[in-house]
Design a protein around this motif. Sequence first.
Motif, PDB file in Angstrom:
ATOM      1  N   GLY A 128       0.802  -1.219   0.000  1.00 42.19           N
ATOM      2  CA  GLY A 128       0.000   0.000   0.000  1.00 42.19           C
ATOM      3  C   GLY A 128       0.833   1.266   0.000  1.00 42.19           C
ATOM      4  N   ALA A 129       2.002   1.183   0.622  1.00 45.23           N
ATOM      5  CA  ALA A 129       2.853   2.374   0.721  1.00 45.23           C
ATOM      6  C   ALA A 129       3.679   2.609  -0.532  1.00 45.23           C
ATOM      7  CB  ALA A 129       3.776   2.258   1.926  1.00 45.23           C
ATOM      8  N   ARG A 130       4.018   1.548  -1.247  1.00 38.09           N
ATOM      9  CA  ARG A 130       4.941   1.696  -2.376  1.00 38.09           C
ATOM     10  C   ARG A 130       4.435   2.650  -3.470  1.00 38.09           C
ATOM     11  NH1 ARG A 130       9.232  -1.214  -4.325  1.00 38.09           N
ATOM     12  NH2 ARG A 130       9.632  -1.678  -2.134  1.00 38.09           N
ATOM     13  N   PRO A 131       3.156   2.583  -3.915  1.00 43.03           N
ATOM     14  CA  PRO A 131       2.704   3.535  -4.934  1.00 43.03           C
ATOM     15  C   PRO A 131       2.820   4.990  -4.487  1.00 43.03           C
ATOM     16  CG  PRO A 131       1.167   1.702  -4.770  1.00 43.03           C
ATOM     17  CD  PRO A 131       2.113   1.585  -3.609  1.00 43.03           C
ATOM     18  N   VAL A 132       2.599   5.225  -3.184  1.00 43.30           N
ATOM     19  CA  VAL A 132       2.721   6.589  -2.670  1.00 43.30           C
ATOM     20  C   VAL A 132       4.177   7.034  -2.705  1.00 43.30           C
ATOM     21  CG1 VAL A 132       2.376   8.063  -0.660  1.00 43.30           C
ATOM     22  CG2 VAL A 132       0.686   6.308  -1.227  1.00 43.30           C
ATOM     23  N   VAL A 133       5.083   6.141  -2.335  1.00 42.19           N
ATOM     24  CA  VAL A 133       6.519   6.451  -2.395  1.00 42.19           C
ATOM     25  C   VAL A 133       6.915   6.793  -3.826  1.00 42.19           C
ATOM     26  CG1 VAL A 133       8.841   5.504  -2.145  1.00 42.19           C
ATOM     27  CG2 VAL A 133       7.116   5.051  -0.394  1.00 42.19           C
ATOM     28  N   ASN A 134       6.445   5.975  -4.766  1.00 41.06           N
ATOM     29  CA  ASN A 134       6.778   6.220  -6.175  1.00 41.06           C
ATOM     30  C   ASN A 134       6.226   7.554  -6.668  1.00 41.06           C
ATOM     31  OD1 ASN A 134       8.079   3.765  -6.269  1.00 41.06           O
ATOM     32  ND2 ASN A 134       6.389   2.677  -7.239  1.00 41.06           N
ATOM     33  N   ALA A 135       4.984   7.849  -6.275  1.00 41.69           N
ATOM     34  CA  ALA A 135       4.346   9.074  -6.752  1.00 41.69           C
ATOM     35  C   ALA A 135       4.986  10.324  -6.154  1.00 41.69           C
ATOM     36  CB  ALA A 135       2.853   9.044  -6.422  1.00 41.69           C
ATOM     37  N   THR A 136       5.330  10.257  -4.877  1.00 44.65           N
ATOM     38  CA  THR A 136       5.872  11.446  -4.208  1.00 44.65           C
ATOM     39  C   THR A 136       7.358  11.661  -4.478  1.00 44.65           C
ATOM     40  OG1 THR A 136       6.221  10.121  -2.199  1.00 44.65           O
ATOM     41  CG2 THR A 136       4.167  11.385  -2.349  1.00 44.65           C
ATOM     42  N   THR A 137       8.037  10.642  -4.999  1.00 41.43           N
ATOM     43  CA  THR A 137       9.470  10.784  -5.293  1.00 41.43           C
ATOM     44  C   THR A 137       9.769  10.630  -6.783  1.00 41.43           C
ATOM     45  OG1 THR A 137       9.941   8.419  -4.974  1.00 41.43           O
ATOM     46  CG2 THR A 137      10.067   9.845  -3.028  1.00 41.43           C
ATOM     47  N   VAL A 138       8.692  10.569  -7.605  1.00 44.65           N
ATOM     48  CA  VAL A 138       8.822  10.388  -9.050  1.00 44.65           C
ATOM     49  C   VAL A 138       9.631   9.117  -9.358  1.00 44.65           C
ATOM     50  CG1 VAL A 138       9.181  11.620 -11.222  1.00 44.65           C
ATOM     51  CG2 VAL A 138       8.991  12.912  -9.098  1.00 44.65           C
ATOM     52  N   GLY A 139       9.422   8.093  -8.564  1.00 49.77           N
ATOM     53  CA  GLY A 139      10.070   6.809  -8.804  1.00 49.77           C
ATOM     54  C   GLY A 139      11.456   6.662  -8.230  1.00 49.77           C
ATOM     55  N   VAL A 140      12.064   7.774  -7.820  1.00 56.94           N
ATOM     56  CA  VAL A 140      13.439   7.717  -7.310  1.00 56.94           C
ATOM     57  C   VAL A 140      13.516   6.923  -6.006  1.00 56.94           C
ATOM     58  CG1 VAL A 140      15.378   9.094  -6.453  1.00 56.94           C
ATOM     59  CG2 VAL A 140      14.038   9.880  -8.416  1.00 56.94           C
ATOM     60  N   GLY A 141      12.451   6.989  -5.213  1.00 60.32           N
ATOM     61  CA  GLY A 141      12.474   6.324  -3.912  1.00 60.32           C
ATOM     62  C   GLY A 141      12.325   4.820  -3.971  1.00 60.32           C
ATOM     63  N   ALA A 142      11.859   4.276  -5.097  1.00 60.45           N
ATOM     64  CA  ALA A 142      11.583   2.836  -5.189  1.00 60.45           C
ATOM     65  C   ALA A 142      12.800   1.974  -4.871  1.00 60.45           C
ATOM     66  CB  ALA A 142      11.024   2.485  -6.568  1.00 60.45           C
ATOM     67  N   PRO A 143      13.954   2.164  -5.534  1.00 63.60           N
ATOM     68  CA  PRO A 143      15.097   1.307  -5.222  1.00 63.60           C
ATOM     69  C   PRO A 143      15.629   1.505  -3.810  1.00 63.60           C
ATOM     70  CG  PRO A 143      15.729   3.074  -6.719  1.00 63.60           C
ATOM     71  CD  PRO A 143      14.239   3.107  -6.634  1.00 63.60           C
ATOM     72  N   ILE A 144      15.515   2.723  -3.289  1.00 57.56           N
ATOM     73  CA  ILE A 144      16.005   2.993  -1.933  1.00 57.56           C
ATOM     74  C   ILE A 144      15.151   2.259  -0.907  1.00 57.56           C
ATOM     75  CG2 ILE A 144      16.402   4.771  -0.192  1.00 57.56           C
ATOM     76  CD1 ILE A 144      16.915   6.731  -2.499  1.00 57.56           C
ATOM     77  N   VAL A 145      13.837   2.435  -1.030  1.00 50.83           N
ATOM     78  CA  VAL A 145      12.918   1.785  -0.092  1.00 50.83           C
ATOM     79  C   VAL A 145      13.020   0.271  -0.207  1.00 50.83           C
ATOM     80  CG1 VAL A 145      10.483   1.443   0.481  1.00 50.83           C
ATOM     81  CG2 VAL A 145      11.338   3.733  -0.032  1.00 50.83           C
ATOM     82  N   SER A 146      13.126  -0.229  -1.436  1.00 49.30           N
ATOM     83  CA  SER A 146      13.232  -1.665  -1.645  1.00 49.30           C
ATOM     84  C   SER A 146      14.489  -2.231  -0.989  1.00 49.30           C
ATOM     85  CB  SER A 146      13.239  -1.987  -3.141  1.00 49.30           C
ATOM     86  OG  SER A 146      13.388  -3.377  -3.358  1.00 49.30           O
ATOM     87  N   THR A 147      15.595  -1.523  -1.112  1.00 50.03           N
ATOM     88  CA  THR A 147      16.843  -1.975  -0.498  1.00 50.03           C
ATOM     89  C   THR A 147      16.720  -2.009   1.025  1.00 50.03           C
ATOM     90  OG1 THR A 147      18.146  -1.069  -2.330  1.00 50.03           O
ATOM     91  CG2 THR A 147      19.314  -1.509  -0.265  1.00 50.03           C
ATOM     92  N   VAL A 148      16.068  -0.996   1.585  1.00 49.98           N
ATOM     93  CA  VAL A 148      15.842  -0.967   3.037  1.00 49.98           C
ATOM     94  C   VAL A 148      14.965  -2.141   3.457  1.00 49.98           C
ATOM     95  CG1 VAL A 148      14.764   0.325   4.916  1.00 49.98           C
ATOM     96  CG2 VAL A 148      16.161   1.527   3.232  1.00 49.98           C
ATOM     97  N   GLU A 149      13.947  -2.439   2.669  1.00 50.45           N
ATOM     98  CA  GLU A 149      13.066  -3.572   2.975  1.00 50.45           C
ATOM     99  C   GLU A 149      13.829  -4.896   2.928  1.00 50.45           C
ATOM    100  OE1 GLU A 149       8.980  -1.543   1.150  1.00 50.45           O
ATOM    101  OE2 GLU A 149      10.122  -3.032   0.005  1.00 50.45           O
TER     102      GLU A 149
END
Length: 209
Positions: A128-149
């Motif tokens: 549920g959080a991932r689409p919001v991360v992508n939208a608010t960071t223009v996709g830049v946050g996806a690899p960062i958040v994924s690595t943390v996960e």
Amino acid sequence: MFAALTGLGLSTAAGLNAYIPLMVVGLLAHFTDAVKLPAQYGWLSEGWVLAIVAVLLTAEFVLDKVPVVDHVNDIIQTAVRPAAGGVVFSATTAAAQLDHSTWMAEHPAVAWMLGIVVALVVHLVKAGARPVVNATTVGVGAPIVSTVEDASSLGMSLIAVFLPVLVIVAIAVLALVGWRLVRRVRRYRRSRRERAGTAPAGQPGESTW
């Protein structure tokens, strides 16, 4: 108690990444005595199973870091992660050796259901959080958040096996992060409704976190 904490930690890790706790349990059972699998779960430590899990883990590692693709992957993982949570919760008996408890081994259905529920809850928050991360960071946050996960899943898996008494602390930290993510998701969606004119304006000056 320790057996339940180990299962709880591993199923939580499975909610973040289905294959990391499976790989950790399988490798430790194959190469060490840290994990002792019941006979019916011995296949988890077989070389061919570990090879398949390694391939799936590699694919998950790559796909989960690509915006949009990660959302599709999360939809697919809605079935996989809870199933993995059920497997690792019911299969692991490493911590049971410390308290000489056989209750979880004698009630496999309970272990399965607990593992499935815990992994599903964690997965739903993540998905549920991932689409919001992508939208608010223009996709830049996806690899960062994924690595943390991924790192969190690995850390939780190791803690669950070697330091199960710390599982509650680790889960409390993840729960706090998850709670803040849920709040952010809700406020992001409310903000979109407000901009669309379908909901009244929120309170002025309210923090996004």
